[in-house]
Design a protein around this motif. Sequence first.
Motif, PDB file in Angstrom:
ATOM      1  N   LEU A 229       0.813  -1.210   0.000  1.00  9.74           N
ATOM      2  CA  LEU A 229       0.000   0.000   0.000  1.00  9.74           C
ATOM      3  C   LEU A 229       0.850   1.265   0.000  1.00  9.74           C
ATOM      4  O   LEU A 229       0.962   1.931   1.021  1.00  9.74           O
ATOM      5  CB  LEU A 229      -0.923   0.011   1.227  1.00  9.74           C
ATOM      6  CG  LEU A 229      -1.937  -1.124   1.290  1.00  9.74           C
ATOM      7  CD1 LEU A 229      -2.729  -1.070   2.576  1.00  9.74           C
ATOM      8  CD2 LEU A 229      -2.865  -1.073   0.103  1.00  9.74           C
ATOM      9  N   ASP A 230       1.441   1.583  -1.121  1.00 13.14           N
ATOM     10  CA  ASP A 230       2.248   2.786  -1.205  1.00 13.14           C
ATOM     11  C   ASP A 230       1.425   3.939  -1.762  1.00 13.14           C
ATOM     12  O   ASP A 230       1.786   4.574  -2.756  1.00 13.14           O
ATOM     13  CB  ASP A 230       3.483   2.519  -2.069  1.00 13.14           C
ATOM     14  CG  ASP A 230       4.546   3.588  -1.879  1.00 13.14           C
ATOM     15  OD1 ASP A 230       4.412   4.388  -0.935  1.00 13.14           O
ATOM     16  OD2 ASP A 230       5.497   3.622  -2.677  1.00 13.14           O
ATOM     17  N   ARG A 232      -1.493   6.942   0.061  1.00 10.25           N
ATOM     18  CA  ARG A 232      -2.098   7.353   1.331  1.00 10.25           C
ATOM     19  C   ARG A 232      -3.575   6.975   1.432  1.00 10.25           C
ATOM     20  O   ARG A 232      -4.042   6.607   2.511  1.00 10.25           O
ATOM     21  CB  ARG A 232      -1.925   8.864   1.533  1.00 10.25           C
ATOM     22  CG  ARG A 232      -2.293   9.314   2.922  1.00 10.25           C
ATOM     23  CD  ARG A 232      -1.288   8.816   3.964  1.00 10.25           C
ATOM     24  NE  ARG A 232      -1.797   8.940   5.323  1.00 10.25           N
ATOM     25  CZ  ARG A 232      -2.284   7.947   6.041  1.00 10.25           C
ATOM     26  NH1 ARG A 232      -2.355   6.726   5.548  1.00 10.25           N
ATOM     27  NH2 ARG A 232      -2.718   8.150   7.261  1.00 10.25           N
ATOM     28  N   GLN A 235      -3.769   3.225   2.157  1.00 14.73           N
ATOM     29  CA  GLN A 235      -3.333   2.993   3.536  1.00 14.73           C
ATOM     30  C   GLN A 235      -4.428   3.378   4.523  1.00 14.73           C
ATOM     31  O   GLN A 235      -4.711   2.649   5.479  1.00 14.73           O
ATOM     32  CB  GLN A 235      -2.070   3.804   3.819  1.00 14.73           C
ATOM     33  CG  GLN A 235      -0.836   3.348   3.055  1.00 14.73           C
ATOM     34  CD  GLN A 235       0.294   4.358   3.121  1.00 14.73           C
ATOM     35  OE1 GLN A 235       0.111   5.500   3.556  1.00 14.73           O
ATOM     36  NE2 GLN A 235       1.476   3.950   2.689  1.00 14.73           N
ATOM     37  N   ASP A 239      -6.743   0.967   7.233  1.00 16.46           N
ATOM     38  CA  ASP A 239      -6.561   1.201   8.671  1.00 16.46           C
ATOM     39  C   ASP A 239      -7.820   0.871   9.465  1.00 16.46           C
ATOM     40  O   ASP A 239      -7.758   0.777  10.701  1.00 16.46           O
ATOM     41  CB  ASP A 239      -6.181   2.672   8.932  1.00 16.46           C
ATOM     42  CG  ASP A 239      -4.710   2.948   8.694  1.00 16.46           C
ATOM     43  OD1 ASP A 239      -3.903   2.000   8.754  1.00 16.46           O
ATOM     44  OD2 ASP A 239      -4.358   4.123   8.458  1.00 16.46           O
TER      45      ASP A 239
END
Length: 455
Positions: A229-230, A232, A235, A239
């Motif tokens: 997961l590069d 934002r 990511q 979460d």
Amino acid sequence: VYDNVGMRVRGDSSRSEDKVSWNVEFPPGHLFDIPGVLQAPVDEFNLQRDQWPTAGQGWTIVDGAGQPKVDYFFVRQQRNGEFHGVGAYLEHTDGRWRDAYGYGDDSYYKVDDSKLKPYSSEEDARLSLDFDKKEGDENDFTDIYLLTQAIDQPVGSAELSYLYDNMDVPALVNYLAVVTLIRHWDIFNQNHRITRDPTTNRWEFLHWDFDAIFPSESDHPEYPMADNLDNRMYQTFFDYPELVDLYNRRLKTLRDEVLPLELHDYYADIVNSMIAEYALEDALWGHSGTTNGKIDANEERLQLIRDQIDADTDVPSAQPANPSIIINELAWDPVAGSDAEFVELRNLENTPIDLSGWQLDDAIGITFRGGTVIPANGYLVFVRDSPTFVSTYGSGIYVGGDHSGKLSNDGEQVRLLDENGVEVDAVTYSPDFPWATIGDGPSLERIDPNGPSDN
């Protein structure tokens, strides 16, 4: 025959190759069409250098998942009357395409080189050249700047509420599940689009450029996606376990419904229909592997993906054939006005349920988009106007979509239908119907979720 057609090399990787991809642009006032093949006439398209129909498999999955599609099909290329190569027609997501899919009035960005990292200001985002704004005010990048700020918050309720209030959650769930299914490893900083609907204020991610999908396992072991997961936004999404549960359910649906063995036939049928062209292609340009070897390798890749999903303990088993989903509440005459109306569904199952393709008909008239998953023992609302709904009832509520219908103040029937058009639940209400009145203005809420719809 078309004259004065513009041709330019497209794609960073293509420019360094002997055989290149082209952008084909027609003169003003002249459209290109293949009746019965193209969705609509076009004024430009891409002529891809693709040797194998891998990208076509990806676009087939996108279409099967219910996402905006582009026309893609394999062609034999001729140049000056001689064979030039195999390749593919790829529809361009230009203004005509955006208008056709309802993105013409959006704030629409082509992502050139951004992992949605936070920017220091609107000007910083605009001058970074990370985004190419295709629709909306080209001198105003405020919305994309605010998005990057919002998803850079600490993990917690504020960030999660932002996602529920400002993202098209079903569309994002669908997008990420497809990305995982096709192993699109080159989408972290580019090769996708981001668009914000000015009516709902919700963001949506769209696919583009399938040059880097279905890689070999040794080159890009991209499963599960949460490990790669590069970007934002990706990511941030992963979460939150409650969002991941929706994604896993959608991934299971797509694995079962759009990644069947028949998808391999799409690839094999194209390759086998062009055996003569592949012999010419090999002599002119060379290609890696034999046609039979490519067909076998493709099936092995597809089977590996199916096996990986089947072995993932976070992915649920198949959902019940007839899940217990009910119409739980109707806000039919809110004090804030008709734009504050909503219909709430409730899931009585202990597992998330994929409602893609389901409908609320009659008064509401909405078909649920791909990726619409209701949480286990949870709720999902469909609203008339997202900004009004958020301002009236507060943040952090999971919205499945906006509709253009209106609930009658005099009462009527609302029906919930599954993807096959079978009635799952129905409510006929009136102002004096014996349901409880909740909140601001008349709202009908089910007293007993396991009882009949008139309680």
